[in-house]
Design an enzyme around this catalytic site. Structure first.
Site, PDB file in Angstrom:
ATOM      1  N   LYS A  88      16.010 -19.917 -58.382  1.00 53.63           N
ATOM      2  CA  LYS A  88      15.598 -21.690 -58.298  1.00 53.63           C
ATOM      3  C   LYS A  88      14.384 -21.468 -58.899  1.00 53.63           C
ATOM      4  O   LYS A  88      13.723 -20.956 -59.491  1.00 53.63           O
ATOM      5  CB  LYS A  88      14.605 -21.562 -56.532  1.00 53.63           C
ATOM      6  CG  LYS A  88      15.850 -22.712 -56.192  1.00 53.63           C
ATOM      7  CD  LYS A  88      14.926 -22.631 -54.552  1.00 53.63           C
ATOM      8  CE  LYS A  88      15.441 -23.527 -54.479  1.00 53.63           C
ATOM      9  NZ  LYS A  88      14.417 -24.092 -52.510  1.00 53.63           N
TER      10      LYS A  88
HETATM   11  C1  E4P Z   1      14.988 -27.170 -50.586  1.00 50.86           C
HETATM   12  O1  E4P Z   1      15.586 -26.015 -51.771  1.00 50.86           O
HETATM   13  C2  E4P Z   1      13.515 -26.663 -50.278  1.00 50.86           C
HETATM   14  O2  E4P Z   1      12.955 -25.376 -49.770  1.00 50.86           O
HETATM   15  C3  E4P Z   1      13.125 -27.927 -49.081  1.00 50.86           C
HETATM   16  O3  E4P Z   1      14.133 -28.640 -48.743  1.00 50.86           O
HETATM   17  C4  E4P Z   1      11.874 -27.858 -49.576  1.00 50.86           C
HETATM   18  O4  E4P Z   1      11.371 -28.875 -48.874  1.00 50.86           O
HETATM   19  P1  E4P Z   1      10.205 -28.893 -47.235  1.00 50.86           P
HETATM   20  O5  E4P Z   1      10.152 -27.315 -47.595  1.00 50.86           O
HETATM   21  O6  E4P Z   1       9.596 -29.885 -47.094  1.00 50.86           O
HETATM   22  O7  E4P Z   1      11.501 -28.770 -46.192  1.00 50.86           O
END
Ligand code: E4P
Length: 220
Positions: A88
């Site tokens: 990522k």
């Molecule tokens: C996606 O890959 C993220 O990890 C995730 O959806 C982030 O959002 P959140 O932590 O607010 O749910």
């Protein structure tokens, strides 16, 4: 449509793999912090859970890094840990060069923190394996997300990009269904979001009703 679990809690991931056969895992620095374990420990534990499968685990590079070469170096280090890892990288300008360089080396990138169709388009042009448009955060900001996801899917299909679209930061079943209608490939959500979505009070009402009739009926 694939369902990914958005978590770095290994017990939860093992449960979701076993119970719902989730297709992959996404982590982020918040999830890792919540797990209470060191980053390197937890990502290796998650890698073990999916070892020998095609399921991907998205693992985020240090978000302080804002230099393309450093992003590449960090991504290579993480990708070497497990063939299941997709790296990522946050959607900022240096990321595009890094994604292009990593794609050429066969390292898959999930371009994360995407909040506009333009960001999504550029990440796809750069060769991102996954892109992660965050819809929950946009909705919290009173922004439309149905059109947002539809636009990204349409652009991807118009130009035949290979990128898979992960609708991320999903908070409820309606958003999952909308993502499916829009043609997103994947959603990623927490365990509770899936569990709430797979359940319905009328199912329980029906079970109670049918149990009552069952009990008033002879079996043979
Ligand atoms: C996606 O890959 C993220 O990890 C995730 O959806 C982030 O959002 P959140 O932590 O607010 O749910």
């Amino acid at each position: 449509m694939k369902f990914f679990l958005d978590s770095a809690i290994t017990d939860e991931i093992a449960y979701a793999l076993d119970t719902f056969d989730i297709d992959g895992v996404t982590t982020n620095p918040r999830h890792v912090q919540v797990s209470g374990k060191p980053f390197m420990t937890v990502i290796q534990e998650i890698a073990k859970l999916v070892e020998g499968t095609e399921k991907t685990v998205s693992v985020e590079v240090n978000p302080h890094i804002m230099d393309a070469d450093k992003m590449v170096a960090e991504a290579e280090k993480l990708a070497a840990i497990s063939p299941n890892f997709v790296i990522k990288i946050q959607c900022v300008e240096p990321a595009f060069k890094a994604i292009y360089a990593l794609a050429k080396k066969g390292i898959r990138v999930n371009c994360t923190l995407i909040f506009s169709a333009m960001q999504a388009l550029q990440a796809m042009r750069s060769g991102a394996f996954y892109i992660s448009p965050f819809i929950g955060w946009k909705e919290a900001n009173a922004e439309d997300t149905r059109q947002f996801v539809e636009d990204i899917v349409l652009i991807r299909d118009n130009f035949g990009f290979d990128t898979e679209i992960i609708v991320a930061a999903v908070r409820n079943a309606r958003q999952i269904v909308d993502a499916g209608i829009a043609g997103a490939d994947i959603v990623t959500a927490g365990l509770q979001v899936y569990q709430d979505g797979f359940d319905h009070p009328y199912t329980h009402k029906g079970i109670q009703l049918f149990c009552d009739f069952w009990d008033q009926t002879q079996y043979e």
